[in-house]
Scaffold this motif. Sequence first.
Motif, PDB file in Angstrom:
ATOM      1  N   UNK A 149       0.873  -1.000  -0.046  1.00 14.54           N
ATOM      2  CA  UNK A 149       0.008  -0.004  -0.025  1.00 14.54           C
ATOM      3  C   UNK A 149       0.849   1.117  -0.167  1.00 14.54           C
ATOM      4  N   UNK A 150       0.367   2.559  -0.790  1.00 13.66           N
ATOM      5  CA  UNK A 150       1.004   3.500  -0.844  1.00 13.66           C
ATOM      6  C   UNK A 150       0.005   4.403  -0.644  1.00 13.66           C
ATOM      7  N   UNK A 151       0.186   5.195   0.561  1.00 17.81           N
ATOM      8  CA  UNK A 151      -0.991   6.164   1.283  1.00 17.81           C
ATOM      9  C   UNK A 151      -0.399   7.431   1.173  1.00 17.81           C
TER      10      UNK A 151
ATOM     11  N   UNK B 118      -1.719  22.593   9.348  1.00 19.61           N
ATOM     12  CA  UNK B 118      -1.365  21.200   8.818  1.00 19.61           C
ATOM     13  C   UNK B 118      -0.891  20.085   9.959  1.00 19.61           C
ATOM     14  N   UNK B 119      -1.670  19.131  10.225  1.00 16.72           N
ATOM     15  CA  UNK B 119      -1.084  18.157  11.260  1.00 16.72           C
ATOM     16  C   UNK B 119      -0.519  17.050  10.768  1.00 16.72           C
ATOM     17  N   UNK B 120      -0.786  16.709   9.465  1.00 17.13           N
ATOM     18  CA  UNK B 120      -0.102  15.608   8.677  1.00 17.13           C
ATOM     19  C   UNK B 120      -0.045  15.863   7.122  1.00 17.13           C
ATOM     20  N   UNK B 121       0.899  15.811   6.719  1.00 16.89           N
ATOM     21  CA  UNK B 121       0.834  15.901   5.210  1.00 16.89           C
ATOM     22  C   UNK B 121       2.156  14.755   4.830  1.00 16.89           C
ATOM     23  N   UNK B 122       1.866  13.274   4.530  1.00 14.67           N
ATOM     24  CA  UNK B 122       2.839  12.606   4.571  1.00 14.67           C
ATOM     25  C   UNK B 122       2.393  11.439   3.408  1.00 14.67           C
ATOM     26  N   UNK B 123       3.425  10.592   2.992  1.00 19.11           N
ATOM     27  CA  UNK B 123       3.235   9.550   2.018  1.00 19.11           C
ATOM     28  C   UNK B 123       3.581   8.425   3.016  1.00 19.11           C
ATOM     29  N   UNK B 124       3.069   7.270   3.031  1.00 18.22           N
ATOM     30  CA  UNK B 124       3.373   6.033   3.759  1.00 18.22           C
ATOM     31  C   UNK B 124       3.391   4.913   2.843  1.00 18.22           C
ATOM     32  N   UNK B 125       4.552   4.162   3.043  1.00 19.22           N
ATOM     33  CA  UNK B 125       4.492   2.893   1.991  1.00 19.22           C
ATOM     34  C   UNK B 125       4.681   1.617   3.329  1.00 19.22           C
ATOM     35  N   UNK B 126       3.834   0.682   2.580  1.00 17.44           N
ATOM     36  CA  UNK B 126       3.491  -0.406   3.767  1.00 17.44           C
ATOM     37  C   UNK B 126       3.165  -1.685   3.293  1.00 17.44           C
ATOM     38  N   UNK B 127       3.489  -2.912   4.135  1.00 14.79           N
ATOM     39  CA  UNK B 127       2.983  -4.119   3.702  1.00 14.79           C
ATOM     40  C   UNK B 127       1.801  -4.627   4.617  1.00 14.79           C
TER      41      UNK B 127
ATOM     42  N   UNK C 156       2.539  -3.068   8.447  1.00 15.69           N
ATOM     43  CA  UNK C 156       4.079  -2.867   8.636  1.00 15.69           C
ATOM     44  C   UNK C 156       4.426  -1.405   7.813  1.00 15.69           C
ATOM     45  N   UNK C 157       4.638  -0.256   8.291  1.00 16.99           N
ATOM     46  CA  UNK C 157       4.624   0.892   7.804  1.00 16.99           C
ATOM     47  C   UNK C 157       6.395   0.947   7.786  1.00 16.99           C
ATOM     48  N   UNK C 158       6.809   0.928   6.389  1.00 20.01           N
ATOM     49  CA  UNK C 158       8.316   0.770   6.186  1.00 20.01           C
ATOM     50  C   UNK C 158       8.765   2.051   6.056  1.00 20.01           C
ATOM     51  N   UNK C 159       8.330   2.865   5.312  1.00 19.21           N
ATOM     52  CA  UNK C 159       9.086   4.122   5.041  1.00 19.21           C
ATOM     53  C   UNK C 159       7.780   5.209   4.728  1.00 19.21           C
ATOM     54  N   UNK C 160       8.285   6.491   4.531  1.00 23.28           N
ATOM     55  CA  UNK C 160       7.383   7.753   4.319  1.00 23.28           C
ATOM     56  C   UNK C 160       8.178   8.499   3.423  1.00 23.28           C
ATOM     57  N   UNK C 161       8.366   7.919   2.083  1.00 19.72           N
ATOM     58  CA  UNK C 161       8.968   8.681   0.750  1.00 19.72           C
ATOM     59  C   UNK C 161       8.672  10.029   0.824  1.00 19.72           C
TER      60      UNK C 161
ATOM     61  N   UNK D 196      11.354  13.403   7.501  1.00 21.44           N
ATOM     62  CA  UNK D 196      12.657  13.333   7.643  1.00 21.44           C
ATOM     63  C   UNK D 196      12.959  12.343   8.675  1.00 21.44           C
ATOM     64  N   UNK D 197      12.391  12.410   9.765  1.00 21.16           N
ATOM     65  CA  UNK D 197      12.782  11.409  10.814  1.00 21.16           C
ATOM     66  C   UNK D 197      11.885  10.198  11.044  1.00 21.16           C
ATOM     67  N   UNK D 198      11.632   9.880   9.872  1.00 21.61           N
ATOM     68  CA  UNK D 198      10.598   8.494  10.179  1.00 21.61           C
ATOM     69  C   UNK D 198      11.236   7.425  10.610  1.00 21.61           C
ATOM     70  N   UNK D 199      10.483   6.649  11.464  1.00 25.49           N
ATOM     71  CA  UNK D 199      10.997   5.422  11.808  1.00 25.49           C
ATOM     72  C   UNK D 199      10.002   4.441  11.644  1.00 25.49           C
TER      73      UNK D 199
END
Length: 740
Positions: free
Chosen positions: A518-520, A541-550, A577-582, A586-589
């Motif tokens: 999933x890409x959100x 803006x509270x959130x404006x992000x992309x999330x890549x997950x399995x 499982x959220x793997x990255x936030x392309x 910047x400080x995504x874990x």
Amino acid sequence: MRKLVVLILIFVFSWSYSQETEFKNPRVGLVLSGGGAKGLAHVGVLKTLDSLGVRVDYIAGTSMGAVVGALYASGYTGQQLDSIIRSTNFDLLISDKVPRNSKTFFERKNAEKYILTLPFNKFKIQLPSSISRGQNVFNLLSKLTLDVSGIDDFSKLPIPFYCIATDIQTGDEVVLDHGNLAQAIAASSALPTLFQPVKLNNKLLMDGGIVNNFPIEGLLSKNLDFIIGVDVQDGLLQDDDLNTVSNIMLQINNFRAVKELKEKSKLSNIYIKPDVADFSIISFGQGAPIIEKGQKEALKFLKELQSISKVQNFKKTTLKFPKYNEININKIKVFGLGKYTSSYVKGKLRFRNGETISYNDLGKGVNNLVATNNFDSFLYKLIPNGDSYDFNAQVVEAKNTAFIRFGLHYDQLYNSAALLNLTKKQLLLKNDVVSVDFIFGDAPRYNFDYYIDKGFYWSIGINSKSNFINYKANPSLFSDNQQFSSTDKVDISISDFSNQFFIETLIKKDLSIKVGLELKNLTISSKDNLFNSLLNSDSYVFEDSNFFSLFGVLKLDTLDDKFFPKNGILFEGNTQVFLSSPGSNTYFSQFSFLKLNIAKAFSIFDNGSFVLGAQSGVKIGSTDVKSLDFGLGGYGYNNINNYFSFFGYDYFSLSGDSFTKAYATLDYEIFKDHHINVAANFANIGDNIFLNSEWVEVLNHSGYAVGYGIETIFGPVEIKYNWSPDTNYSAYLINVGYWF
């Protein structure tokens, strides 16, 4: 010429009858007219004949008269037919509704979203040929006539029989006295607009009442001494009733039938016409009073019937109902296939050559196939072969593969919405489907699906959807900023754009495993003027992000209804499982979610059902992304991300990185499709609640609801009053139509 022939027949028959008024063992013929639900009065007449000991030696029927006559000819008594009618759900029978558990998960989603589906061909909307395919009717007729399914010549039935159908291509009358009995009476009773035509012997057949609604002529050559005619068709309407288009069309259609009946009725020795004028051709829900009308009218001829029974010295024997505990299937043959293979059909039927199954399993298998909507017609016959049966099916594959669908909905989160869907089957492959939802209203959104259905093999799917919510909520739910903790509710906008690629397989019919990517894109902001002025910003803006997950989902769903279940189990385990936030944080874990949803529905008394359920979720890893935390509150079926319903609290009222919830609902169907229900739910939600035992010991949030719901063609219509003693919150919740 035809009138002259009828007059000659009347003269000859009357003369012969006058020459001999006493018979040692008189042979009796019975003709039953068509008339839709009015034809249930035939059962009342048959009950009277049985009680008096009148033996029937030949039966002719049209439409409903064909159905009742064929079953009586197969050996059923009038009382048994009465019992069958009283135990039959005619709404389910006529609507062609397929049980939920016969549909795949993809098909269930469609059935529980759209209120109208129309064929769409060459950019033109077409009207369907009928309201129902008549599959449920045919399934029931096949079951009821199983004991005589090996008899091809209807004159060899326990009582010889024939019925009439209309060749819809030529307008010719077709006499059906050979073949498969269930198929013959399905064709004779295929009421125009209600049921689609039946293809039989290379002819397209419909209701026999179109050309001959009182088929008495054929009985005159059957060496009979008496003919009893039962007529339930409408007469001509009077001035006061000719005020609608439907009544005028009915009047025009009845001109010929009423005129012919005046002559034909004279061919019968006893002419019974029950008073069913107060009922319509679709009054199947009033079977009992219609049957009583038939009994009452037949008793007016008590002396005549007693004089016949006295010399016949006959008593109708009761047919033992077959239990159909086991049916041995010898061979399966499917005819008429072009686009689909025999293995595809057998795979949906779920039974194979040489297998022993129950008749219920056979019915479920047929429903599995019909639920695909890939076939316009599926007629079959069970042919005795020793101790087993050959299953021979004749299919008509669906000509229309493109559809336009519609939906309407209102709730207090999304407000008003109208749905337009375009669906195309077999776009690239024989077993694929592409579907696009366009949702217009206060919260515009869309949903795109492409699905390649391979059943028990790995199916492939692509989903893309957008979701938009605008609602007043506490901003602290979406941010760790402590200055928001005392802020009143402000306008919050949530925009969610998700794209998934997945594969799934069925382990069993109702158990599936799905894994995918999933890409959100998630955006949460506020344009509340007062709130933003305090922050010196036009839009916060509270959130404006992309999330890549399995993600992975294990789902078992045997509930018999999504909205008002009476039986079944729901189990859904979900991990993501959220793997990255392309290109975003910047400080995504990395972090992940585990979610569980279980429910059990069961009937506790007549029309009463109980649902017990539990939901739970936990976030593992980083706590920086609060926008994807769990949220509880409100009521809905199309919640996004990690939001869940919870009575007693407004939408987005409770949040945390973990939660547990238990709930119970008691529903009572006070009368058909009308429900009253009460519900209670309890929850614990917060950060790290599973690190101690508090989540088990204390469910510190509670809420309750009482509601009234109606099942309609537009979907459920519900109003609920919900409250919580924790905060003294109370409000009404309103839902209209299927959720989407």
